[in-house]
Design an enzyme around this catalytic site. Structure first.
Site, PDB file in Angstrom:
ATOM      1  N   HIS A   1       0.865  -1.180   0.000  1.00  9.97           N
ATOM      2  CA  HIS A   1       0.000   0.000   0.000  1.00  9.97           C
ATOM      3  C   HIS A   1       0.904   1.234   0.000  1.00  9.97           C
ATOM      4  O   HIS A   1       2.021   1.185   0.527  1.00  9.97           O
ATOM      5  CB  HIS A   1      -0.845  -0.050   1.282  1.00  9.97           C
ATOM      6  CG  HIS A   1      -1.897   0.997   1.400  1.00  9.97           C
ATOM      7  ND1 HIS A   1      -1.641   2.270   1.820  1.00  9.97           N
ATOM      8  CD2 HIS A   1      -3.232   0.938   1.166  1.00  9.97           C
ATOM      9  CE1 HIS A   1      -2.767   2.958   1.848  1.00  9.97           C
ATOM     10  NE2 HIS A   1      -3.745   2.181   1.458  1.00  9.97           N
TER      11      HIS A   1
ATOM     12  N   ASP B   1       3.016  -4.675   8.055  1.00 11.45           N
ATOM     13  CA  ASP B   1       1.810  -3.875   7.898  1.00 11.45           C
ATOM     14  C   ASP B   1       0.627  -4.827   8.051  1.00 11.45           C
ATOM     15  O   ASP B   1       0.340  -5.626   7.148  1.00 11.45           O
ATOM     16  CB  ASP B   1       1.845  -3.215   6.516  1.00 11.45           C
ATOM     17  CG  ASP B   1       0.535  -2.507   6.176  1.00 11.45           C
ATOM     18  OD1 ASP B   1      -0.449  -2.667   6.906  1.00 11.45           O
ATOM     19  OD2 ASP B   1       0.520  -1.802   5.146  1.00 11.45           O
TER      20      ASP B   1
ATOM     21  N   GLN C   1      -4.630  -5.087   6.972  1.00 15.32           N
ATOM     22  CA  GLN C   1      -5.686  -5.961   6.441  1.00 15.32           C
ATOM     23  C   GLN C   1      -5.813  -7.270   7.207  1.00 15.32           C
ATOM     24  O   GLN C   1      -6.693  -8.077   6.905  1.00 15.32           O
ATOM     25  CB  GLN C   1      -5.426  -6.270   4.958  1.00 15.32           C
ATOM     26  CG  GLN C   1      -5.526  -5.070   4.044  1.00 15.32           C
ATOM     27  CD  GLN C   1      -6.938  -4.472   4.006  1.00 15.32           C
ATOM     28  OE1 GLN C   1      -7.922  -5.126   4.334  1.00 15.32           O
ATOM     29  NE2 GLN C   1      -7.017  -3.208   3.639  1.00 15.32           N
TER      30      GLN C   1
ATOM     31  N   LYS D   1     -10.292  -0.421  10.836  1.00 19.57           N
ATOM     32  CA  LYS D   1     -10.511  -1.627  10.007  1.00 19.57           C
ATOM     33  C   LYS D   1     -10.797  -2.843  10.879  1.00 19.57           C
ATOM     34  O   LYS D   1     -10.948  -3.953  10.373  1.00 19.57           O
ATOM     35  CB  LYS D   1      -9.282  -1.908   9.141  1.00 19.57           C
ATOM     36  CG  LYS D   1      -9.020  -0.849   8.057  1.00 19.57           C
ATOM     37  CD  LYS D   1      -7.886  -1.295   7.163  1.00 19.57           C
ATOM     38  CE  LYS D   1      -7.144  -0.169   6.498  1.00 19.57           C
ATOM     39  NZ  LYS D   1      -7.773   0.320   5.283  1.00 19.57           N
TER      40      LYS D   1
ATOM     41  N   CYS E   1      -4.719   2.615  -3.584  1.00 14.37           N
ATOM     42  CA  CYS E   1      -3.411   3.035  -3.034  1.00 14.37           C
ATOM     43  C   CYS E   1      -2.339   1.983  -3.323  1.00 14.37           C
ATOM     44  O   CYS E   1      -1.500   1.673  -2.462  1.00 14.37           O
ATOM     45  CB  CYS E   1      -3.499   3.327  -1.538  1.00 14.37           C
ATOM     46  SG  CYS E   1      -4.509   4.735  -1.165  1.00 14.37           S
TER      47      CYS E   1
HETATM   48  N1  7TS Z   1      -1.698  -0.752   4.623  1.00 18.43           N
HETATM   49  C1  7TS Z   1      -2.628  -1.500   4.009  1.00 18.43           C
HETATM   50  C2  7TS Z   1      -2.284  -2.883   3.569  1.00 18.43           C
HETATM   51  C3  7TS Z   1      -3.898  -0.968   3.810  1.00 18.43           C
HETATM   52  O1  7TS Z   1      -4.817  -1.721   3.198  1.00 18.43           O
HETATM   53  C4  7TS Z   1      -4.196   0.340   4.238  1.00 18.43           C
HETATM   54  C5  7TS Z   1      -5.517   0.993   3.979  1.00 18.43           C
HETATM   55  C6  7TS Z   1      -3.194   1.054   4.910  1.00 18.43           C
HETATM   56  C7  7TS Z   1      -1.954   0.486   5.073  1.00 18.43           C
HETATM   57  C8  7TS Z   1      -3.425   2.420   5.462  1.00 18.43           C
HETATM   58  O2  7TS Z   1      -4.288   2.369   6.551  1.00 18.43           O
HETATM   59  P1  7TS Z   1      -4.747   3.706   7.281  1.00 18.43           P
HETATM   60  O3  7TS Z   1      -5.791   3.244   8.242  1.00 18.43           O
HETATM   61  O4  7TS Z   1      -3.563   4.289   7.938  1.00 18.43           O
HETATM   62  O5  7TS Z   1      -5.311   4.596   6.207  1.00 18.43           O
HETATM   63  N2  7TS Z   1      -6.219   0.448   2.887  1.00 18.43           N
HETATM   64  C9  7TS Z   1      -7.276   0.995   2.267  1.00 18.43           C
HETATM   65  C10 7TS Z   1      -7.896   0.375   1.184  1.00 18.43           C
HETATM   66  O6  7TS Z   1      -7.578  -0.709   0.721  1.00 18.43           O
HETATM   67  N3  7TS Z   1      -8.891   1.163   0.757  1.00 18.43           N
HETATM   68  O7  7TS Z   1      -8.920   2.247   1.526  1.00 18.43           O
HETATM   69  C11 7TS Z   1      -7.935   2.163   2.460  1.00 18.43           C
END
Ligand code: 7TS
Length: 420
Positions: free
Chosen positions: A137, A214, A217, A240, A378
């Site tokens: 990501h 990371d 997910q 999430k 992303c």
């Molecule tokens: N890493 C992964 C694998 C992700 O899927 C996401 C967010 C992030 C980092 C960032 O997370 P945040 O909570 O700091 O924003 N993924 C997604 C997505 O797949 N669609 O919208 C956000």
């Protein structure tokens, strides 16, 4: 603050989980969208919140709210206890060695930036190599690009196989031998690939490479045990995992955290301040400058209780069952391209139809109440590698049902008739 009554009373659930009863605990799932019952299939972007989490946050504001660690008064003590209780809960959830290894952040993105700007900035030098994968990501790519540009470090990538979206690990040991740090995702947010992070971290440790996982997910969907994985750092987001927005977690191995410089300066993170110099607080407070998101941490505590009461293995099996059904039904469409592994995948399903653009598809599905995501997720470099500008994505969670998978497929067919 006492644990919320509802979550404390939730019976331990197993394979015989009453998924319908769970679903009914999510008020938002009763919404109608454009005159249709909501079918929420954008869980990889953010999950919905059960009543228990909503009530816990409300109760915190109604009864316990104050600033933490500073007051001598009752409410400040309650807020501090709730906040530190949440830290202990996260430590248990991740099987961390102690709560001092848990830093509250705004989310995964901030956790990864924290590592880049502290451990990595302090330890990496010009010419050093940071190893990533081709499926990261942007949150686990751009911070490393910024750092690499700043200090003259190099980026290297574990490749993704073209056919089934797995990591090509045949060169792993050679790549690790040249690297100082490896940062990789546990589960791909575009392809649903589940990476063998424990095995990879074992190789990295043997090569003396510091590891960052990371878990954006994975943390809300399957067991994430930092000791079993053997990573040095791991980040995830509360929103999430059925928790509030604006709260996240960075786990860090204690020896590393102790030796790292602070991330941001301000209140809470100091020990003693003079006009020209300061000394810093102990871990984890050294990394938490300013008033933290106490309500977020309290809500996250309730969310983790909620997920564990269901059982993370049961959640993952449910995700997988729905994804399998979706993949099988999607595969019946002539010319469809499905991304990611065909087996042992998570509940994230990305696809491209031969005759309808992903963005049109998602826009028209929304007219029928089905919330999909379309775009680059992303993951721009990955999509470029896969040769597409955008995919449509359905991502499942435990409150989704088989009937919703079928509704999604039915809507897809309806929409295609209009588009082609
Ligand atoms: N890493 C992964 C694998 C992700 O899927 C996401 C967010 C992030 C980092 C960032 O997370 P945040 O909570 O700091 O924003 N993924 C997604 C997505 O797949 N669609 O919208 C956000």
């Amino acid at each position: 603050m006492n644990p919320p009554a509802e979550t404390a009373n939730l019976a331990k659930r197993d394979e015989s989980v009453d998924w319908t009863a769970l679903r009914n605990e999510f008020p938002i799932l009763r919404e109608t969208v454009n005159g249709h019952p909501l079918v929420y299939l954008d869980n990889a972007a953010s999950s919905q919140k059960p009543q228990q989490v909503i009530d816990t946050v409300r109760r915190y504001y109604e009864h316990d709210n104050a600033n933490v660690h500073r007051g001598i008064h009752e409410l400040s003590n309650r807020a501090t206890e709730a906040y530190e209780g949440a830290r202990q809960r996260v430590a248990d959830y991740l099987n961390a060695g102690s709560p001092e290894e848990i830093i509250f952040t705004r989310g995964t993105t901030e956790g990864l930036n924290l590592v880049a700007n502290t451990w990595a900035l302090d330890n990496l030098r010009k010419g050093d190599t940071i190893l990533l994968t081709e499926m990261e990501h942007h949150s686990n790519l751009v911070p490393w690009q910024i750092l690499a540009n700043r200090i003259g470090a190099k980026l290297d990538f574990i490749e993704v196989t073209d056919d089934d979206g797995q990591l090509d690990l045949q060169w792993l040991d050679e790549q690790l031998a040249r690297a100082r740090l490896l940062s990789l995702t546990h589960i791909s947010n575009t392809m649903g690939t589940v990476n063998p992070v424990a095995e990879i971290c074992t190789h990295a440790r043997a090569a003396g490479v510091v590891t960052v996982v990371d878990a954006a997910q994975s943390a809300g969907h399957t067991t994430v045990d930092v000791q079993a994985i053997g990573c040095d750092f791991l980040a995830f987001s509360g929103h999430k995992t059925c928790g509030p927005t604006g709260i996240g977690v960075l786990y860090g191995r204690r020896e590393l955290l102790e030796a790292m410089p602070p991330y941001q300066g301000g209140g809470e993170m100091i020990s003693r301040v003079e006009y020209r110099d300061s000394t810093f607080n102990v871990v984890p407070h050294k990394f938490e400058a300013g008033t933290p998101n106490v309500a977020g941490a309290v809500g996250l505590h309730a969310a983790l209780d909620y997920l564990d009461a269901i059982g993370r293995e049961a959640i993952f099996e449910h995700d997988q069952r729905l994804a399998k059904r979706a993949c099988e039904r999607l595969a019946e469409i002539d010319g469809i391209r499905l991304f990611g592994p065909s087996e042992d995948r998570s509940g994230v399903v990305s696809f491209v139809l031969p005759d309808a653009h992903a963005l049109d598809l998602a826009t028209m599905a929304d007219q029928k109440g089905v919330a999909l995501r379309a775009g680059h997720h992303c993951n721009q470099p990955l999509l470029a590698k896969l040769g597409v500008a955008a995919t449509a994505r359905a991502s499942f969670y435990f409150y989704n049902t088989e009937a919703e998978v079928d509704r999604f497929i039915e809507v897809l067919h309806d929409v295609r008739k209009l588009l082609v």
